[in-house]
Design an enzyme around this catalytic site. Structure first.
Site, PDB file in Angstrom:
ATOM      1  N   SER A  38       0.788  -1.225   0.000  1.00  0.00           N
ATOM      2  CA  SER A  38       0.000   0.000   0.000  1.00  0.00           C
ATOM      3  C   SER A  38       0.822   1.279   0.000  1.00  0.00           C
ATOM      4  O   SER A  38       0.358   2.317  -0.470  1.00  0.00           O
ATOM      5  CB  SER A  38      -0.939   0.011   1.209  1.00  0.00           C
ATOM      6  OG  SER A  38      -0.213  -0.057   2.417  1.00  0.00           O
ATOM      7  N   HIS A  52      -5.634  -3.807  -1.366  1.00  0.00           N
ATOM      8  CA  HIS A  52      -5.411  -2.779  -2.392  1.00  0.00           C
ATOM      9  C   HIS A  52      -5.410  -3.386  -3.794  1.00  0.00           C
ATOM     10  O   HIS A  52      -4.690  -2.914  -4.678  1.00  0.00           O
ATOM     11  CB  HIS A  52      -4.112  -2.031  -2.105  1.00  0.00           C
ATOM     12  CG  HIS A  52      -4.187  -1.168  -0.893  1.00  0.00           C
ATOM     13  ND1 HIS A  52      -4.717   0.104  -0.915  1.00  0.00           N
ATOM     14  CD2 HIS A  52      -3.843  -1.408   0.397  1.00  0.00           C
ATOM     15  CE1 HIS A  52      -4.677   0.616   0.304  1.00  0.00           C
ATOM     16  NE2 HIS A  52      -4.149  -0.274   1.109  1.00  0.00           N
ATOM     17  N   LYS A  78     -12.588  -0.552   1.062  1.00  0.00           N
ATOM     18  CA  LYS A  78     -11.855   0.263   0.092  1.00  0.00           C
ATOM     19  C   LYS A  78     -12.642   0.309  -1.223  1.00  0.00           C
ATOM     20  O   LYS A  78     -13.587   1.066  -1.339  1.00  0.00           O
ATOM     21  CB  LYS A  78     -10.431  -0.276  -0.077  1.00  0.00           C
ATOM     22  CG  LYS A  78      -9.581  -0.064   1.186  1.00  0.00           C
ATOM     23  CD  LYS A  78      -8.169  -0.522   1.012  1.00  0.00           C
ATOM     24  CE  LYS A  78      -7.287  -0.115   2.193  1.00  0.00           C
ATOM     25  NZ  LYS A  78      -7.708  -0.624   3.500  1.00  0.00           N
TER      26      LYS A  78
END
Length: 426
Positions: A214, A242, A273
């Site tokens: 990340s 991610h 996310k």
């Protein structure tokens, strides 16, 4: 004898003196004052080193454009994990509202008591289908999923081999585990192989890595990792926070991007996310392992169930991704546009063509100053410094979203160039 009289006689209702208070709060003892003084000095040191992290207060919904407290104009948001722009997507929001009406605000319970609703099971099935795995288990966050997996399936007879730059939640989860611990150099396959050779006497061996790191935006070499796992009779676990939803041809993640979907045994990821941006995490993999987690994983057993609105929103996000890859294509093109222009302007952009596009600056004060100057120009970004990244490796982590327009990208690049020249970065 009544209950209150009995309590008085045996001394359970002794009068406790009230603590003195002042208008600013309670009065502190000398020991407490000393501790507060020491901690205040630590805070001052952090500020003077340029490492203090202020929290900016957003007054609107999370989106590519946001309003921030004490800022007169709307800002272009380039620092959210809102990769697909689903945090405020009308369909996702409406699905959360519907779940709120149908299933309530929360469960007031853990899953195995009275905290499992039909939508929780529906979401776990949807996650399994999305990743092509047998079963899945939901957590309050991926931090909890990482806290619960290692100690549940690994014992002192086992070994865990972890990339040195893995996320803090992986590191903390490994600390809870009694397995033998090996840390290999970042994406260094020679070092990983050496550690596999050292640990050959162990019963189970797990190789654990972020799919995408990340802070740097670089992608783990999963093909090579899987090759080594098969050669040395180990298995692979990846954290896909991610990557899930937007990496790979259809957004299935790093394993899809690198063509190893059938070679990675376990995946942890997040709903917080790209998949709606609210909360929640999960583990997906072989059913026997998921069954064991349901019975032994402490963060699962001792944490409340995910709130129904979060579950409903996530279900809608998975439904949208499973039927249409348009958003995946959008974020690819936006990312390429930003990276190409910034590199041409002379900036050093880290990572492997990922929406995480860190602008490498080295110096923490430069990163903080640059972020503040960009805010004045309408660009919301944050300077990252120690302890989030190593000393001397400060950066501004720009994150691209499918909801950014080409004009948004171009405006941000222009602002970076202007401020970069002012500060002597380029």
């Amino acid at each position: 004898m009544n209950f209150m009289k009995l309590c008085k006689e045996i001394g359970l209702l002794q009068k406790v003196p009230r603590l003195k208070t002042i208008t600013q709060g309670r009065c502190y003892s000398e020991a407490e004052k000393n501790i507060i003084k020491q901690i205040s000095a630590e805070c001052d040191d952090i500020r003077s080193a340029g490492l203090w992290k202020n929290e900016r207060v957003i007054t609107t919904k999370q989106d590519s454009h946001v309003c921030v407290q004490n800022q007169e104009k709307m800002l272009l948001n380039f620092c959210a994990n809102n990769y697909l722009g689903l945090s405020s997507h009308p369909e996702v929001v409406n699905a959360g509202k519907q779940a709120l009406d149908d299933f309530g605000a929360g469960l007031s319970s853990v899953r195995f008591i009275c905290g499992t609703q039909t939508i929780h099971k529906d979401l776990e099935r949807r996650i399994s289908e999305f990743h092509g795995r047998e079963d899945s288990i939901l957590y309050a966050s991926c931090f909890d999923a990482n806290a619960g997996i290692f100690e549940t399936i690994l014992s002192p007879e086992d070994a865990i081999l972890s990339d040195e730059l893995n996320h803090a939640s992986i590191i903390d989860g490994i600390r809870l585990c009694k397995a033998q611990k090996y840390r290999y150099k970042h994406i260094d396959m020679k070092d990983l192989e050496d550690k596999l050779k050292e640990s050959q006497n162990c019963r189970r061996r797990m190789i654990t890595t972020d799919g995408v790191f990340s802070m740097d935006g670089d992608v783990a070499p999963l093909r090579e990792i899987c090759d080594l796992a098969e050669k040395y009779n180990a298995f692979v676990f990846i954290d896909e926070c991610h990557a899930t939803g937007f990496l790979g041809e259809t957004g299935r993640g790093t394993d899809e991007l690198l063509g190893v979907q059938n070679r990675v045994m376990l995946i942890n990821s997040t709903l917080g996310k790209a998949l709606g941006g609210a909360a929640g995490g999960y583990t997906t993999g072989p059913k026997p392992i998921i069954d064991l987690l349901r019975n032994r994983s402490r963060p699962y057993l001792f944490s409340n169930s995910l709130p129904p609105p979060v579950v409903g929103s996530a279900l809608k996000a998975f439904e949208m991704l499973s039927s249409d890859s348009t958003l995946v294509e959008k974020i690819k093109s936006k990312t390429q546009r930003f990276r190409d222009q910034m590199t041409s302007a002379g900036f050093s952009i880290m990572g492997h063509n990922h929406p995480i596009s860190p602008v490498f600056l080295e110096d923490a004060k430069v990163a903080t100053t640059m972020a503040d100057r960009l805010l004045e120009k309408g660009i919301y970004v944050i300077g990252f410094s120690y302890p989030v990244v190593p000393v001397g490796k400060a950066r501004i982590r720009v994150q691209i979203s499918a909801s950014h327009s080409d004009d948004d990208i171009d405006f941000a690049v222009s602002a970076f160039i202007e401020v970069g020249k002012e500060l002597g970065v380029i």
